[in-house]
Design an enzyme around this catalytic site. Sequence first.
Site, PDB file in Angstrom:
ATOM      1  N   ILE A   1      60.022 -98.375  24.177  1.00 25.46           N
ATOM      2  CA  ILE A   1      60.956 -98.598  25.281  1.00 25.46           C
ATOM      3  C   ILE A   1      60.259 -99.228  26.479  1.00 25.46           C
ATOM      4  O   ILE A   1      60.767-100.168  27.095  1.00 25.46           O
ATOM      5  CB  ILE A   1      61.635 -97.275  25.697  1.00 25.46           C
ATOM      6  CG1 ILE A   1      62.397 -96.668  24.524  1.00 25.46           C
ATOM      7  CG2 ILE A   1      62.567 -97.510  26.884  1.00 25.46           C
ATOM      8  CD1 ILE A   1      63.525 -97.511  23.996  1.00 25.46           C
TER       9      ILE A   1
ATOM     10  N   SER B   1      70.044 -90.957  26.237  1.00 23.88           N
ATOM     11  CA  SER B   1      69.510 -91.510  24.996  1.00 23.88           C
ATOM     12  C   SER B   1      70.335 -92.686  24.491  1.00 23.88           C
ATOM     13  O   SER B   1      71.447 -92.949  24.959  1.00 23.88           O
ATOM     14  CB  SER B   1      69.463 -90.424  23.926  1.00 23.88           C
ATOM     15  OG  SER B   1      70.782 -90.117  23.485  1.00 23.88           O
ATOM     16  N   CYS B   2      69.809 -93.362  23.500  1.00 27.24           N
ATOM     17  CA  CYS B   2      70.493 -94.515  22.913  1.00 27.24           C
ATOM     18  C   CYS B   2      71.882 -94.150  22.401  1.00 27.24           C
ATOM     19  O   CYS B   2      72.876 -94.825  22.720  1.00 27.24           O
ATOM     20  CB  CYS B   2      69.653 -95.107  21.794  1.00 27.24           C
ATOM     21  SG  CYS B   2      69.180 -93.920  20.500  1.00 27.24           S
ATOM     22  N   ASN B   3      71.982 -93.088  21.607  1.00 32.29           N
ATOM     23  CA  ASN B   3      73.272 -92.694  21.054  1.00 32.29           C
ATOM     24  C   ASN B   3      74.233 -92.237  22.138  1.00 32.29           C
ATOM     25  O   ASN B   3      75.422 -92.574  22.117  1.00 32.29           O
ATOM     26  CB  ASN B   3      73.079 -91.591  20.012  1.00 32.29           C
ATOM     27  CG  ASN B   3      72.527 -92.123  18.703  1.00 32.29           C
ATOM     28  OD1 ASN B   3      72.994 -93.128  18.188  1.00 32.29           O
ATOM     29  ND2 ASN B   3      71.522 -91.453  18.165  1.00 32.29           N
TER      30      ASN B   3
ATOM     31  N   GLY C   1      76.969 -85.290  21.966  1.00 35.11           N
ATOM     32  CA  GLY C   1      78.256 -85.044  22.610  1.00 35.11           C
ATOM     33  C   GLY C   1      78.106 -84.318  23.932  1.00 35.11           C
ATOM     34  O   GLY C   1      78.567 -84.792  24.986  1.00 35.11           O
TER      35      GLY C   1
ATOM     36  N   HIS D   1      71.016 -97.059  14.238  1.00 37.71           N
ATOM     37  CA  HIS D   1      71.962 -95.971  14.016  1.00 37.71           C
ATOM     38  C   HIS D   1      73.362 -96.529  13.735  1.00 37.71           C
ATOM     39  O   HIS D   1      73.714 -97.615  14.199  1.00 37.71           O
ATOM     40  CB  HIS D   1      72.071 -95.074  15.255  1.00 37.71           C
ATOM     41  CG  HIS D   1      70.763 -94.524  15.732  1.00 37.71           C
ATOM     42  ND1 HIS D   1      69.881 -93.859  14.917  1.00 37.71           N
ATOM     43  CD2 HIS D   1      70.195 -94.536  16.976  1.00 37.71           C
ATOM     44  CE1 HIS D   1      68.822 -93.481  15.628  1.00 37.71           C
ATOM     45  NE2 HIS D   1      68.992 -93.893  16.867  1.00 37.71           N
TER      46      HIS D   1
ATOM     47  N   ASN E   1      68.505 -98.539  18.771  1.00 37.27           N
ATOM     48  CA  ASN E   1      67.952 -97.575  19.720  1.00 37.27           C
ATOM     49  C   ASN E   1      66.765 -98.104  20.509  1.00 37.27           C
ATOM     50  O   ASN E   1      66.471 -97.603  21.597  1.00 37.27           O
ATOM     51  CB  ASN E   1      67.544 -96.293  18.994  1.00 37.27           C
ATOM     52  CG  ASN E   1      66.260 -96.426  18.229  1.00 37.27           C
ATOM     53  OD1 ASN E   1      66.136 -97.287  17.366  1.00 37.27           O
ATOM     54  ND2 ASN E   1      65.296 -95.581  18.533  1.00 37.27           N
TER      55      ASN E   1
END
Length: 351
Positions: free
Chosen positions: A16, A143-145, A199, A224, A305
């Site tokens: 990153i 985070s990425c997700n 979530g 992902h 990601n």
Amino acid sequence: MYSQKVRVAVNGYGVIGKRIADAVVAQEDMELVGVVDISSDWRIKVAVQKGYPVFASDSEAADLMRIAGIPLAGTLDDLLKRVDVVADATPKKVASSNLEKYRAAGVKSIFQGGEKHSLTGHSFVAQANYETALGRDTTRVVSCNTTSIVRTLGALKSAGILKKARGVLVRRATDPWESDHSGVMNTVVPEKDIPSHQGPDAQTVIPDLDVITIAVKAAHTTSHLHSWSVQLTRSASRDEVLEAFRKAPRIAFLRMDEGMVALNSTLEMMSDLGRPRGDMWEVGLWEDNLTVQDDELFYNYQVYNQAIVVPETIDAIRALTGIEKDGMKSIARTDQALGLVHMFVENTKSL
């Protein structure tokens, strides 16, 4: 407050960090003062070749880096005296231990999603809560997700059609450069807890999201995949849903009927488009299999990601330092500098 370019340090020149450094260099209102690491291998030598001033994380690392022939501009402590903000991309636990050092130096700081929300008390996705980060001393880019969840569900929420969302995340096993020593092989591993952490993490940015995520780790390293089942507030047309996604920043459409049939084909296209490192900063959402039945919505998208959080980090720099008060203007400026799009291929059809 800042009449000149914001002076930026990047601490941690890994997957990153090196991307953040390149993105900072691409911004007209920022200056990359230096990058920090403990490594003496090829990664930091590439930074030297790019002309980035290199600093060691501490005196012990400095000795090893000098032995390896790395030309050093100083240590992290030296760099903190020269910057306004530091983007911390160091590993988990290392990053959290750095916060007090940044505070003592009077330097604003941005952390990545591997850290807990409690570290900074603020989690950031530019389109959702840019204004609440203005002038803060520190924030955490999720985070990425989680970033992808906030971008997509945030788009539906802004359109007034989101009631609740349930998502299944098929996660990559590990970063490609670590695949020789890390990650699962020939299996799929369900995460123990439901909901998975993404979530609840999205709720640190948009507290009233009704979202539950389930995650599994699969034996691949490309990126992902998310599959979502969403209940809308009312019956809606497919065109209405697509328009909500089109209006949101950093969502780009993929089409299976144009050969973008899987994670690998999308990333091959990124390379063909000349993207740095083949990066995809956008959420890659499949347009032609998005389905609406009355008040239910179903769709899939791809999350790369290694890159998706980079533009968010750039916007966080502007928010913390206050050089741009309008979040959408910052997003537009970042996206133009990096080359983000809504359509990857100009002649992509739209249903």
